[in-house]
Scaffold this active site. Structure first.
Site, short mmCIF file in Angstrom:
data_model
loop_
_atom_site.label_atom_id
_atom_site.label_comp_id
_atom_site.label_asym_id
_atom_site.label_seq_id
_atom_site.Cartn_x
_atom_site.Cartn_y
_atom_site.Cartn_z
N GLN A 211 -0.79 5.44 -2.82
CA GLN A 211 -0.24 6.79 -2.97
C GLN A 211 -1.32 7.81 -3.34
O GLN A 211 -1.25 8.96 -2.92
CB GLN A 211 0.87 6.82 -4.03
CG GLN A 211 2.08 5.98 -3.70
CD GLN A 211 2.85 6.48 -2.47
OE1 GLN A 211 2.83 7.66 -2.13
NE2 GLN A 211 3.51 5.57 -1.78
N LYS A 234 -0.17 6.28 5.27
CA LYS A 234 0.28 7.27 4.28
C LYS A 234 -0.66 8.49 4.30
O LYS A 234 -0.46 9.45 3.58
CB LYS A 234 0.32 6.65 2.90
CG LYS A 234 1.26 5.42 2.88
CD LYS A 234 1.72 5.06 1.50
CE LYS A 234 2.29 3.68 1.44
NZ LYS A 234 3.74 3.64 1.58
N CYS A 372 10.62 -0.76 -3.64
CA CYS A 372 9.72 -1.91 -3.83
C CYS A 372 9.10 -1.92 -5.23
O CYS A 372 7.96 -2.35 -5.42
CB CYS A 372 8.61 -1.96 -2.78
SG CYS A 372 9.21 -2.32 -1.15
N1 PLP Z 1 1.40 0.16 -3.27
C1 PLP Z 1 2.06 1.31 -3.35
C2 PLP Z 1 1.97 2.13 -4.60
C3 PLP Z 1 2.83 1.76 -2.28
O1 PLP Z 1 3.52 2.90 -2.37
C4 PLP Z 1 2.90 0.96 -1.12
C5 PLP Z 1 3.77 1.35 0.01
O2 PLP Z 1 4.73 2.06 -0.16
C6 PLP Z 1 2.16 -0.23 -1.07
C7 PLP Z 1 1.42 -0.59 -2.17
C8 PLP Z 1 2.16 -1.09 0.13
O3 PLP Z 1 1.58 -0.42 1.21
P1 PLP Z 1 1.64 -1.02 2.67
O4 PLP Z 1 3.08 -1.34 2.93
O5 PLP Z 1 1.10 0.07 3.53
O6 PLP Z 1 0.77 -2.24 2.67
#
Ligand code: PLP
Length: 414
Positions: A211, A234, A372
């Site tokens: 983020q 993102k 999540c």
């Molecule tokens: N960490 C944080 C704080 C996130 O917001 C996210 C995704 O929303 C992730 C890890 C995982 O990212 P990715 O799904 O792109 O691997």
């Protein structure tokens, strides 16, 4: 009339919006109001064009070819590595490993570094506001090695309790892995302070920058973190690409992650020797097109100016926080003093999912649920929140649309 004060400082949100074709579409007969940017951001035309351009003009496998297309594809892929190095202030291009995303970057470290360096009785520290991606790989590692996972608690505002963190540090602590900016609370963590304290205790530090990389200026050398992971999608780039930064001497000393083509120097049945950094950690044919398009996203961000975007997003955060505060029965979850531009909230007697559905009927995209981060929801004793998260192309008018949509939905649901 445009009411956005950021425009007066040189940031023209309307011209930014014109560069994102998806923002012209309608959803359920209403103009799209996209407020789910913490899940993934929309893509500017230049990123879409970069993908089409690659497949139209120079699609080829990289590194091994001597023909023109292979050379062009390799040059474009490697150019993104240099842009990424500059974007996060790394000292060397060898420190930039392309992955599938933040999740894979964290798993790479847990697997390659963790299995080599964590033994029974060692301790790994995460915080109570981690995304599942920064919990599960460490949990699996700790179970396998009989090591202990420790958790830094958070307070009612959604801030880390720093004194509790320092109490957890001891000679058994081998790694601290914390999120730079929380995706469900918005909290910006004092990672520099965390890194300093962890290093003093002899531990390495991994930062989840999923983020923070889009909202904050990142300088990994200034932070002095040992690992930093983030995702292209993102950052206005494509899905399926991420970056793991690691200090060169640590990456050099680590075991390999996946075995296969590209990551080797020589293979024979008696012994295989491994390639130099960064290729040692990039086994197999990588996501060439999307890495190249990620380069276009980084150029795009540069062309707009991260500081101007930050100022605009802070305005949006401030405005949204105030306007949401006017709605009776609505409670913001995550009131840290320093936040990235997202607001999570719950409404008395209303399930977040119902809110999300009614907002979608008005063309407004928000995220609902635990994001999540189930431990965060447990900490606040709630099943989930509704989250509006802002990007460079959002406007105060869109926040007004959110407020109007919420007021209508709450009348129906409460
Ligand atoms: N960490 C944080 C704080 C996130 O917001 C996210 C995704 O929303 C992730 C890890 C995982 O990212 P990715 O799904 O792109 O691997």
């Amino acid at each position: 009339m445009i009411t956005d004060p950021a425009i007066q400082t040189g940031f023209d949100v309307l011209s930014v919006r014109q560069q994102f074709p998806i923002l012209n579409r309608e959803v359920k007969g209403k103009p799209l109001v996209y407020l789910d940017n913490a899940a993934t951001s929309q893509k500017p035309q230049v990123v879409i064009d970069a993908l089409v351009d690659y497949y139209t003009r120079f699609n080829a496998n990289i590194h091994r070819g001597i023909h023109t297309l292979a050379e062009e594809a390799t040059a474009a892929y490697e150019a993104t590595r240099d842009k990424t190095r500059d974007f996060i202030g790394a000292s060397a291009r060898e420190e930039i490993i392309f992955t599938r995303g933040t999740t894979e970057g964290i798993n790479l470290v847990a697997y390659a570094w963790g299995r080599q360096n964590i033994k029974a009785g060692d301790e790994v520290i995460v915080s109570a506001m981690e995304h599942h991606s920064n919990i599960v790989p460490w949990q699996v590692l700790c179970e396998e090695k009989n090591a202990v996972l420790r958790v830094i608690p958070i307070d009612d505002n959604g801030e880390l309790i720093f004194e509790e963190f320092t109490k957890l540090l001891n000679e058994k602590t081998k790694l601290v892995s914390v999120v730079h900016a929380s995706n469900s609370l918005g909290t910006i963590n004092p990672v520099k302070k965390i890194i300093e304290a962890a290093h003093k205790a002899g531990a390495l530090v991994m930062i989840d920058g999923a983020q923070s990389s889009v909202h904050l200026n990142i300088d990994v050398r200034e932070l002095d973190c040992d690992f930093f992971a983030f995702s292209a999608h993102k950052l206005y780039g494509p899905t399926g690409v991420g970056v793991l930064y690691g200090k060169k001497h640590i990456l050099d000393s680590m075991n390999v992650f996946q075995g296969g083509g590209e990551m080797i120097r020589e293979v024979c049945f008696e012994k295989t020797t491994f390639n130099d950094l960064p290729y040692k950690y990039e086994a197999g044919t990588p996501n060439i097109a999307d890495v190249i398009a990620f380069g276009a996203a980084l150029d795009f961000i540069d062309s707009i100016g991260k500081d101007l975007v930050r100022q605009h997003e802070e305005e949006l955060l401030h405005y949204a926080t105030n306007r949401l505060g006017e709605i009776p029965g609505l409670h913001i979850v995550g009131k840290a003093a320093k936040k990235v531009s997202l607001v999570s909230f719950r409404v008395e007697n209303v399930h977040p999912q119902d809110l999300g559905i009614l907002l979608d009927n008005r063309g407004i995209a928000v995220r609902t649920g635990h994001h999540c981060t189930q431990p965060v929801m447990d900490r606040f004793g709630i099943p989930g929140t509704t989250r509006a998260s802002f990007a460079m192309y959002n406007t105060k008018e869109e926040i007004d649309a959110l407020i109007a949509g919420l007021e209508k939905a709450i009348k129906v649901l409460a």
